[in-house]
Write a protein that holds these residues in place. Structure first.
Motif, mmCIF file in Angstrom:
data_model
loop_
_atom_site.group_PDB
_atom_site.id
_atom_site.type_symbol
_atom_site.label_atom_id
_atom_site.label_comp_id
_atom_site.label_asym_id
_atom_site.label_seq_id
_atom_site.Cartn_x
_atom_site.Cartn_y
_atom_site.Cartn_z
ATOM 1 N N VAL A 101 0.762 -1.119 0.061
ATOM 2 C CA VAL A 101 -0.084 0.078 -0.103
ATOM 3 C C VAL A 101 0.773 1.192 0.029
ATOM 4 O O VAL A 101 0.640 2.170 -0.557
ATOM 5 N N LEU A 102 1.832 1.479 0.813
ATOM 6 C CA LEU A 102 2.830 2.307 0.999
ATOM 7 C C LEU A 102 3.584 2.728 -0.244
ATOM 8 O O LEU A 102 3.607 3.724 -0.716
ATOM 9 N N GLY A 103 4.325 1.426 -0.727
ATOM 10 C CA GLY A 103 5.477 1.815 -1.724
ATOM 11 C C GLY A 103 5.749 0.596 -2.549
ATOM 12 O O GLY A 103 6.858 0.641 -3.343
ATOM 13 N N GLY A 104 4.950 -0.406 -2.401
ATOM 14 C CA GLY A 104 5.372 -1.555 -3.196
ATOM 15 C C GLY A 104 4.905 -1.817 -4.474
ATOM 16 O O GLY A 104 5.439 -2.619 -5.294
ATOM 17 N N GLU A 105 4.055 -0.965 -4.949
ATOM 18 C CA GLU A 105 3.635 -0.903 -6.414
ATOM 19 C C GLU A 105 3.564 0.447 -7.110
ATOM 20 O O GLU A 105 3.826 1.418 -6.250
ATOM 21 N N PHE A 106 3.254 0.393 -8.099
ATOM 22 C CA PHE A 106 3.325 1.657 -9.120
ATOM 23 C C PHE A 106 2.341 2.526 -8.695
ATOM 24 O O PHE A 106 2.288 3.853 -8.465
ATOM 25 N N SER A 107 1.214 2.069 -8.333
ATOM 26 C CA SER A 107 -0.003 2.695 -7.633
ATOM 27 C C SER A 107 0.012 3.144 -6.328
ATOM 28 O O SER A 107 -0.948 3.686 -5.709
ATOM 29 N N SER A 108 1.280 2.994 -5.733
ATOM 30 C CA SER A 108 1.094 3.024 -4.107
ATOM 31 C C SER A 108 1.402 4.489 -3.959
ATOM 32 O O SER A 108 1.753 5.229 -4.804
ATOM 33 N N ARG A 109 1.223 4.630 -2.569
ATOM 34 C CA ARG A 109 1.242 6.016 -2.184
ATOM 35 C C ARG A 109 2.501 6.798 -2.670
ATOM 36 O O ARG A 109 2.357 8.083 -2.896
ATOM 37 N N LEU A 110 3.577 6.310 -2.109
ATOM 38 C CA LEU A 110 4.898 6.960 -2.635
ATOM 39 C C LEU A 110 5.000 7.431 -3.939
ATOM 40 O O LEU A 110 5.304 8.537 -4.321
#
Length: 944
Positions: free
Chosen positions: A772-781
């Motif tokens: 959710v935070l930073g593991g995917e392209f569409s994540s928050r970061l």
């Protein structure tokens, strides 16, 4: 990507066959396909491969940087980014629906000759993929607005900065300008000019789409769990109603061979001099080019090559050398490179490079050298056709051939060319193209050149001038009626296929070594790995880097063969052998063709049981290794990865080492043969070993071979006790460490802290929380720093696997003038998320859960992926059904568990490492007031 640095030409680079020495020939491992063309001109290629319930969708548009013109450089690549912005019927991030269905290998790329978009999707999600690809092909133009253009322009400009901020990063622009005449379509880089990117207008975007993105300028490849009749119906339904665009002429084929020799020198923030020497050679599909690949392999394309033998092994005037050929639609490039050993005059290396080239041009290769080169290419093709999609998979091979030659099966012709190449033909091709016309660029250590005054090319009279009016659509093409109601948005995928993961079969050799086998028979390849506990962590009490260095030395001669003879024998067999270390384990691995498994296993057995560790080889590799460490200390990301772990774990901890695994120069310089022998005795032992096998074999076939080569491996004395990894407390407050890189146009920001072991019960929920935070392209970061602010090309977070506490790291390379602001945004995002101020929403958790679960069928397509999963089972003591039960365990996780594990990140205990130009970033970063700010050098020594 530039013409020179484009991704290697898919598996077609490897689509070269062996004439005689191997029984399993590339010609016997085919890519069968069927084709059809829609009335609107869309060409479709279908390949059936049922090994996994996934389909590779790959769309190639016949447009790249070569189709640009004055004032519009970089436009093809900019447009590729824009095409991920949503469509008229789907507003939102293009990746989002694919993440929901578990798509894998999803991306888009641009080079000089083409733009492509690809993804692997579960079979049941094929309708979604076809809807999305057809919607951006036929329903895009009205969706793009000025905000989208400005956002992606900023992203692309940061991608350009990121490339230019690397050592040797400005080489490719110089080579393009120097190797081709002004105005040649390959004389500018794919990334383009900053000024041209700034000047791009919304009208330019729409004209580019109208000109090049019609179905009649595209090829669609569907590969995998699909048949031609199904493909015909679905493609007609989703793409058939899209009107054709104009038919535009492509630039004429023009390799632009040169007649004279030219040279230039430039300084850069590099650790050692590097020599580039290039020639312009014939285009993709020309027989001379494929023969030049064989010539390049003999010259410097393998560990047993002539350049390696002389410059690296014998005279030791270079740390690494290479010769290779990159193909292009209009013409190709033959390149030699050499990293000059510290203290050696580059002129001496240049002279040796030229002498070896001239000798090979004069005398030609030997038959043994030619056979070995063919074996390498043949083996590469066999390995390459295992993948259906992604970079270099079968879909790429078929698309490339279809776009550039009109024949999806052109790879077969190339195989035949290589198979039939004899000594005379290879020598003649080389003399024809390499006898003159080279350009040499020497990069030497010094100040990094200032960022170029990147003016617009609009007024360059040498560049092709664009047309103001786009031609009308080609009236020869027609459309089909479609029943798709696009107002309803993308079709929902209600059902998903089950994972196909091979059953793990276990046995034990007569000397007690456990064996794990996963059968896969789609390609005639077998992978074998000998796994040992004890990786970087085993360096405790030894010189830092001992594990990595020892494992790297295993293939530098073993048994009866010295280093060069071992490399030559491996290549003759079409095998690949290597060894390496990670935090908690080490392994030696083999990839072999099925019919050559026995002699290939003999080499692997020598590697782990009988490495030579000759003093002369140790000295040679040690010098090269130390040069590699120096190179790491010039790359921003590597600097941060070297410095952050010791800061997180504290001196003396087994994990308090550079996570590059390379150690430090002093410790590597201190290593003696006895140190390597001691590591082998303590770690690489049969009572520590597990043999993992995957591929085209059975227990009945593989066990006798393993007994033959490993059963007499005896235990060398008392077994060493594996040390426990001590636990480390969190720092009392945030810390900030700055590293100066004068003149840097980007800063690399890393934040890290320790979270529980991979073996902890929190592992699975934390992986969802991190997603959710930073593991995917569409994540928050990434949505913040890339898509919203356009300050970075990408921003992500991850947690490395480890038996002890593992590092959680968030990172972003950002434009230099936004360093403090980006750091503040990263901290705000992390703090709000971890403290529960902005907890993971139900939708966010559902998205990451769906990505992980639904992506499982596409995650284990290759033998490498299967081997990696089994390696994790061994290293982290997981049950054999770990992979097949993963879906249920993820689905059983509650949202509360995920939110709770997000709290494992303590924003008050973050350790920050920022690498950039301190003159620009230091004062603003200090002004953030995050805690103590310390300036370090690249070795981690305190400066102030």
């Amino acid at each position: 990507m530039t013409h020179f640095l484009r991704r290697t030409r898919t598996a077609a680079l490897l689509a070269l066959a062996l004439a005689a020495p191997l029984a399993v020939r590339a010609a016997d491992v085919d890519i069968p396909y069927e084709t059809f063309t829609l009335p609107n001109g869309l060409r479709v290629v279908v390949h059936t491969d049922r090994k996994a319930p996934i389909v590779a969708v790959n769309v190639w548009y016949h447009v790249g940087a070569k189709n640009e013109y004055a004032g519009k450089t970089g436009f093809a690549h900019l447009f590729e980014h824009l095409m991920f912005q949503g469509t008229e019927n789907y507003q939102g991030e293009y990746f989002a629906p694919f993440e929901q269905v578990g798509a894998t290998n999803m991306n888009g790329t641009t080079n000089s000759d083409r733009t492509n978009y690809f993804e692997n999707v579960p079979t049941t999600a094929l309708d979604l993929a076809l809807w999305m690809e057809s919607d951006r092909m036929g329903h895009f133009i009205e969706s793009i607005d000025q905000a989208d253009l400005d956002e992606q322009r900023g992203v692309v400009q940061n991608e350009k900065r990121q490339g230019e901020n690397q050592p040797y990063g400005r080489v490719w622009e110089r080579l393009a300008e120097s190797s081709y005449p002004a105005g040649h379509p390959y004389s500018w880089t794919t990334i383009g000019s900053m000024a041209d990117l700034d000047a791009a207008s919304l009208g330019d975007v729409k004209n580019w789409f109208r000109a090049w993105y019609g179905p009649n300028n595209a090829v669609l490849v569907l590969a995998g769990d699909i048949d031609v009749e199904t493909a015909r119906k679905k493609v007609a339904r989703y793409f058939g109603d899209i009107p054709a665009g104009p038919t535009l002429a492509q630039p004429e084929v023009d390799p632009a061979p040169r007649t004279g020799s030219t040279r230039e020198t430039m300084t850069d923030r590099v650790a050692q001099a590097r020599i580039y020497r290039v020639w312009n050679v014939p285009e993709f599909g020309d027989g001379d080019f494929d023969r030049l690949r064989l010539f390049a392999n003999v010259l410097g394309g393998s560990k047993a090559s002539r350049l390696d033998g002389r410059l690296v092994h014998d005279e030791r005037i270079a740390d690494s050398v290479s010769a290779m050929a990159y193909d292009g639609e209009l013409g190709s490039t033959f390149m030699m490179t050499a990293d000059v050993k510290d203290g050696v005059d580059p002129a001496v290396v240049e002279k040796a490079l030229d002498e070896e080239l001239q000798r090979l041009l004069r005398e030609g290769p030997t038959q043994a050298e030619l056979d070995r080169a063919k074996a390498i290419f043949q083996s590469g093709f066999v390995h390459g056709v295992e993948r259906i999609g992604g970079f270099g998979g079968k879909a790429d091979v078929l698309a490339e051939c279809a776009v550039f030659t009109g024949d999806p099966g052109c790879f077969r012709t190339r195989q035949q060319t290589i198979a039939e190449a004899d000594l005379a033909a290879v020598g003649a091709s080389a003399r024809r193209w390499l006898g003159q016309g080279d350009h040499t660029l020497v990069v030497v250590p010094g100040a990094q050149p200032p960022a170029p005054v990147d003016g617009s090319t609009a007024d360059d009279p040498a560049m092709p001038q664009g047309v103001e009016v786009i031609p009308q659509p080609d009236v020869r093409f027609t459309t089909l009626e479609s029943d798709v109601d696009r107002s309803k948005g993308p079709p929902l995928t209600a059902e998903f296929p089950d994972l196909k993961f091979p059953e793990l079969q276990r046995t034990t050799l007569s000397n007690g070594i456990p064996v794990i086998l996963a059968e896969r028979h789609e390609v005639p390849v077998v992978r074998v790995s000998v796994e040992f506990p004890g990786g970087y962590a085993a360096d405790v009490g030894r010189a830092t880097g001992t594990a990595s260095f020892t494992m790297g030395m295993l293939e530098e001669g073993a048994g009866e063969l010295d280093a060069l003879a071992f490399a030559s024998r491996t290549e003759e067999l079409g095998a690949s052998i290597g060894a390496g270390a990670a935090l908690d384990g080490s392994s030696a691995y083999l990839s072999a063709l099925t019919d050559r498994l026995d002699p290939s296993l003999a080499l692997l057995a020598d590697v782990v049981q009988r490495p030579r560790f000759e003093a002369d080889d140790i000295a040679r590799v040690k010098a090269t290794w130390i040069a590699g460490i120096a190179q790491e200390k010039t790359r921003p990301n590597s600097i941060a990865m070297r410095l952050l772990p010791p800061l997180l774990y504290g001196q003396g901890h087994p994990y308090a080492i550079p996570f590059t695994g390379s150690g430090d120069a002093a410790s590597i310089g201190s290593l003696e043969r006895e140190d390597l022998v001691d590591f082998q005795r303590d770690v690489l032992r049969p009572d520590n070993a597990t043999v993992v096998v995957a591929g085209d074999t059975t227990l009945e076939r593989i066990v006798p071979l393993l007994e033959k080569h490993f059963a007499d491996w005896t235990v060398p004395g008392e077994k060493q006790v594996v040390r426990e990894i001590p636990k480390v407390g969190q720092p009392a407050s945030q810390r900030v460490f700055l590293v100066d890189q004068p003149g840097a146009i980007q800063a690399t920001i890393m934040a890290g802290e320790l979270v529980p072991s991979t073996m902890d019960d929190s592992d699975l929920p934390f992986s969802i929380a991190n997603g959710v935070l930073g593991g995917e392209f569409s994540s928050r970061l990434n949505m913040n720093l890339r898509e919203d602010k356009s300050w970075a090309y990408g921003a992500y977070s991850f947690a490395s696997s480890a038996r002890g506490q593992r590092p959680w790291i968030a990172f972003a390379p950002v434009q230099i003038d936004k360093t403090a602001e980006a750091l503040a945004e990263m901290r705000r995002e992390v703090a709000a998320y971890a403290t529960g101020q902005a907890p993971a929403t139900e939708a966010e958790i559902a998205k990451i859960r769906a990505t992980n679960v639904r992506g499982l069928p596409g995650s284990y397509e290759t033998l490498d992926a299967v081997m990696s999963a089994i390696g994790g089972i061994v290293r982290f003591e997981r049950p054999d059904d770990y992979v097949v039960t993963l879906k249920d365990r993820i689905e059983e996780l509650s949202d509360a568990e995920v939110r709770e594990t997000a709290g494992l990140i303590d924003p008050a205990a973050l350790t920050w490492v920022v690498v950039g130009d301190l003159e620009t970033i230091e004062a603003p970063v200090r002004a953030l007031g995050l805690g103590e700010v310390v300036v370090l050098d690249a070795d981690g020594n305190r400066v102030r």
